[in-house]
Motif scaffolding. Structure first.
Motif, PDB file in Angstrom:
ATOM      1  N   ARG A   1      -5.369   7.273  -6.403  1.00  0.00           N
ATOM      2  CA  ARG A   1      -4.320   8.155  -6.926  1.00  0.00           C
ATOM      3  C   ARG A   1      -4.559   8.442  -8.411  1.00  0.00           C
ATOM      4  O   ARG A   1      -4.335   9.574  -8.873  1.00  0.00           O
ATOM      5  N   ALA A   2      -5.024   7.445  -9.152  1.00  0.00           N
ATOM      6  CA  ALA A   2      -5.333   7.663 -10.567  1.00  0.00           C
ATOM      7  C   ALA A   2      -6.514   8.617 -10.717  1.00  0.00           C
ATOM      8  O   ALA A   2      -6.480   9.535 -11.544  1.00  0.00           O
ATOM      9  N   TYR A   3      -7.539   8.429  -9.911  1.00  0.00           N
ATOM     10  CA  TYR A   3      -8.716   9.302  -9.990  1.00  0.00           C
ATOM     11  C   TYR A   3      -8.343  10.745  -9.655  1.00  0.00           C
ATOM     12  O   TYR A   3      -8.805  11.688 -10.309  1.00  0.00           O
ATOM     13  N   SER A   4      -7.481  10.915  -8.659  1.00  0.00           N
ATOM     14  CA  SER A   4      -7.052  12.264  -8.304  1.00  0.00           C
ATOM     15  C   SER A   4      -6.334  12.929  -9.463  1.00  0.00           C
ATOM     16  O   SER A   4      -6.530  14.119  -9.743  1.00  0.00           O
ATOM     17  N   GLY A   5      -5.483  12.168 -10.160  1.00  0.00           N
ATOM     18  CA  GLY A   5      -4.791  12.724 -11.306  1.00  0.00           C
ATOM     19  C   GLY A   5      -5.720  13.087 -12.428  1.00  0.00           C
ATOM     20  O   GLY A   5      -5.554  14.120 -13.092  1.00  0.00           O
ATOM     21  N   ILE A   6      -6.719  12.263 -12.662  1.00  0.00           N
ATOM     22  CA  ILE A   6      -7.712  12.539 -13.694  1.00  0.00           C
ATOM     23  C   ILE A   6      -8.485  13.816 -13.367  1.00  0.00           C
ATOM     24  O   ILE A   6      -8.699  14.682 -14.226  1.00  0.00           O
ATOM     25  N   ARG A   7      -8.900  13.950 -12.107  1.00  0.00           N
ATOM     26  CA  ARG A   7      -9.649  15.126 -11.701  1.00  0.00           C
ATOM     27  C   ARG A   7      -8.775  16.384 -11.777  1.00  0.00           C
ATOM     28  O   ARG A   7      -9.258  17.466 -12.119  1.00  0.00           O
ATOM     29  N   ALA A   8      -7.492  16.246 -11.466  1.00  0.00           N
ATOM     30  CA  ALA A   8      -6.586  17.380 -11.513  1.00  0.00           C
ATOM     31  C   ALA A   8      -6.432  17.915 -12.939  1.00  0.00           C
ATOM     32  O   ALA A   8      -6.109  19.093 -13.139  1.00  0.00           O
ATOM     33  N   GLN A   9      -6.659  17.058 -13.911  1.00  0.00           N
ATOM     34  CA  GLN A   9      -6.596  17.472 -15.303  1.00  0.00           C
ATOM     35  C   GLN A   9      -7.940  18.043 -15.785  1.00  0.00           C
ATOM     36  O   GLN A   9      -8.096  18.377 -16.972  1.00  0.00           O
TER      37      GLN A   9
ATOM     38  N   PHE B   1       0.814  -1.214   0.000  1.00  0.00           N
ATOM     39  CA  PHE B   1       0.000   0.000   0.000  1.00  0.00           C
ATOM     40  C   PHE B   1       0.851   1.270   0.000  1.00  0.00           C
ATOM     41  O   PHE B   1       0.357   2.332  -0.369  1.00  0.00           O
ATOM     42  N   ARG B   2       2.127   1.173   0.393  1.00  0.00           N
ATOM     43  CA  ARG B   2       3.026   2.310   0.285  1.00  0.00           C
ATOM     44  C   ARG B   2       3.597   2.449  -1.125  1.00  0.00           C
ATOM     45  O   ARG B   2       3.852   3.562  -1.585  1.00  0.00           O
ATOM     46  N   SER B   3       3.828   1.329  -1.786  1.00  0.00           N
ATOM     47  CA  SER B   3       4.510   1.338  -3.080  1.00  0.00           C
ATOM     48  C   SER B   3       3.584   1.662  -4.241  1.00  0.00           C
ATOM     49  O   SER B   3       4.005   2.316  -5.206  1.00  0.00           O
ATOM     50  N   LEU B   4       2.349   1.217  -4.187  1.00  0.00           N
ATOM     51  CA  LEU B   4       1.480   1.311  -5.350  1.00  0.00           C
ATOM     52  C   LEU B   4       1.064   2.740  -5.705  1.00  0.00           C
ATOM     53  O   LEU B   4       1.105   3.111  -6.889  1.00  0.00           O
ATOM     54  N   PRO B   5       0.662   3.602  -4.738  1.00  0.00           N
ATOM     55  CA  PRO B   5       0.238   4.946  -5.136  1.00  0.00           C
ATOM     56  C   PRO B   5       1.285   5.729  -5.937  1.00  0.00           C
ATOM     57  O   PRO B   5       0.934   6.361  -6.944  1.00  0.00           O
ATOM     58  N   PRO B   6       2.576   5.725  -5.556  1.00  0.00           N
ATOM     59  CA  PRO B   6       3.535   6.451  -6.394  1.00  0.00           C
ATOM     60  C   PRO B   6       3.666   5.878  -7.801  1.00  0.00           C
ATOM     61  O   PRO B   6       3.921   6.639  -8.751  1.00  0.00           O
ATOM     62  N   ILE B   7       3.489   4.570  -7.956  1.00  0.00           N
ATOM     63  CA  ILE B   7       3.542   3.990  -9.301  1.00  0.00           C
ATOM     64  C   ILE B   7       2.392   4.547 -10.138  1.00  0.00           C
ATOM     65  O   ILE B   7       2.583   4.931 -11.307  1.00  0.00           O
ATOM     66  N   TYR B   8       1.200   4.608  -9.577  1.00  0.00           N
ATOM     67  CA  TYR B   8       0.097   5.280 -10.272  1.00  0.00           C
ATOM     68  C   TYR B   8       0.472   6.738 -10.573  1.00  0.00           C
ATOM     69  O   TYR B   8       0.162   7.270 -11.638  1.00  0.00           O
ATOM     70  N   GLY B   9       1.143   7.369  -9.607  1.00  0.00           N
ATOM     71  CA  GLY B   9       1.475   8.773  -9.765  1.00  0.00           C
ATOM     72  C   GLY B   9       2.400   9.056 -10.934  1.00  0.00           C
ATOM     73  O   GLY B   9       2.329  10.137 -11.538  1.00  0.00           O
ATOM     74  N   VAL B  10       3.281   8.120 -11.269  1.00  0.00           N
ATOM     75  CA  VAL B  10       4.168   8.324 -12.420  1.00  0.00           C
ATOM     76  C   VAL B  10       3.347   8.558 -13.682  1.00  0.00           C
ATOM     77  O   VAL B  10       3.698   9.366 -14.535  1.00  0.00           O
ATOM     78  N   VAL B  11       2.222   7.861 -13.798  1.00  0.00           N
ATOM     79  CA  VAL B  11       1.355   7.991 -14.973  1.00  0.00           C
ATOM     80  C   VAL B  11       0.416   9.182 -14.832  1.00  0.00           C
ATOM     81  O   VAL B  11       0.238   9.958 -15.780  1.00  0.00           O
ATOM     82  N   TYR B  12      -0.200   9.366 -13.654  1.00  0.00           N
ATOM     83  CA  TYR B  12      -1.326  10.291 -13.529  1.00  0.00           C
ATOM     84  C   TYR B  12      -0.963  11.650 -12.912  1.00  0.00           C
ATOM     85  O   TYR B  12      -1.753  12.592 -13.035  1.00  0.00           O
ATOM     86  N   ASP B  13       0.182  11.775 -12.243  1.00  0.00           N
ATOM     87  CA  ASP B  13       0.579  13.089 -11.739  1.00  0.00           C
ATOM     88  C   ASP B  13       1.066  13.953 -12.897  1.00  0.00           C
ATOM     89  O   ASP B  13       1.478  13.456 -13.948  1.00  0.00           O
ATOM     90  N   ARG B  14       1.051  15.242 -12.683  1.00  0.00           N
ATOM     91  CA  ARG B  14       1.606  16.145 -13.687  1.00  0.00           C
ATOM     92  C   ARG B  14       3.113  15.930 -13.793  1.00  0.00           C
ATOM     93  O   ARG B  14       3.780  15.661 -12.784  1.00  0.00           O
TER      94      ARG B  14
END
Length: 291
Positions: free
Chosen positions: A281-289, A73-86
């Motif tokens: 984390r993916a949903y947050s990135g989508i909403r941020a866009q 649960f610590r590792s997975l959100p940043p992996i999503y973040g590589v794709v979905y963060d700005r």
């Protein structure tokens, strides 16, 4: 060579590979954050851990055996973040730097470093391969050959977010298949880590985050047993043989109905709200866009 201001290192010059963007509208953006991909956590993690260097890093530098769910649960959100963060957030650099000091001797006697490009590329491949495998098994509408090539080209862009050399990378689906089969045939083994993980339902592991201890005591063993079966069901047959996992006719019948359910529901999946279809984390990135 270009500099990396965050680390003081030098980024290698990219090879002449085809690369497609991974932002909104890309196949990776559409599919990677899909919560159904969480069904593949055990499979992807096991395939990674079958690499001796990855297994060595877990044994020497993590709390995996004491608290495997915490690591997950610590590792997975940043992996999503590589794709979905700005892009400017530099999440790929952050993920890469988590691995800087992970080095040692693996169980085969070989030296490892988690940032060795061939090792890091293998873990990267196990993430984008989930999109391909889920589509092949369960999607109502299958990828075309052009879409498969596109997804691999998007994986090149995703890879470059980490700032490592392009040397192990490829940019078409045919090359992916050749690489994938070679890894299964010649490079993955039944490591100490995968042997332990296979018996995870027998271990007294720490609760999943936010799950009360009393509830975890009641539910952990059946939950882990189901997770193990799903991992076994989705595992490539060659890997199952390497791991010496039994696959019975009863397992095959259960898998038939499991796959049938996922395929039937895939036809209507797009009708659900985004917040239910995507990992947080993916949903947050989508909403941020603004999507």
């Amino acid at each position: 060579m270009s500099s990396d201001a965050d680390t003081g290192t030098r980024r290698p010059k990219p090879r002449d590979l085809r690369a497609d963007p991974i932002g909104p509208g890309s196949l990776t953006w559409k599919h990677f954050g899909d919560v159904r991909g969480l069904l593949y956590l055990g499979r992807a993690g096991t395939l990674q851990n079958m690499h001796p260097a990855v297994s060595g890093a877990l044994q020497d530098h993590s709390n995996f055996f004491d608290n495997p769910l915490d690591r997950l649960f610590r590792s997975l959100p940043p992996i999503y973040g590589v794709v979905y963060d700005r892009t400017e957030e530099g999440t790929g650099t952050l993920v890469r730097n988590f691995h800087t000091d992970l080095k040692g001797i693996d169980e085969t006697g070989g030296r490892y470093h988690a940032l060795t490009p061939d090792t890091f590329w293998w873990t990267h491949v196990t993430f984008f391969e989930v999109i391909l495998d889920f589509n092949e098994r369960f999607a109502y509408k299958k990828f075309t050959q052009e879409e498969k090539d596109q997804l691999v080209r998007e994986a090149v862009t995703w890879w470059r977010c980490y700032g490592l050399t392009d040397r192990p990378a490829f940019d078409d689906y045919a090359s992916f298949r050749t690489y994938w089969e070679d890894m299964l045939d010649n490079h993955l083994i039944n490591t100490h880590t995968t042997k332990w993980s296979t018996r995870i339902a027998e271990h007294d592991i720490a609760p999943a985050p936010k799950v009360p201890t009393w509830l975890w005591r009641l539910s952990s063993r059946p939950t882990m047993a189901v997770a193990n079966w799903i991992g076994k069901a989705l595992m490539p047959e060659k890997a199952r043989k390497t791991l010496e996992w039994e696959w019975t006719p009863r397992d095959e019948r259960m898998y038939f109905w499991f796959a049938r359910f996922l395929t039937l529901t895939d036809r209507f999946w797009h009708l659900l709200p985004l917040r239910l279809r995507y990992a947080p984390r993916a949903y947050s990135g989508i909403r941020a866009q603004g999507l």
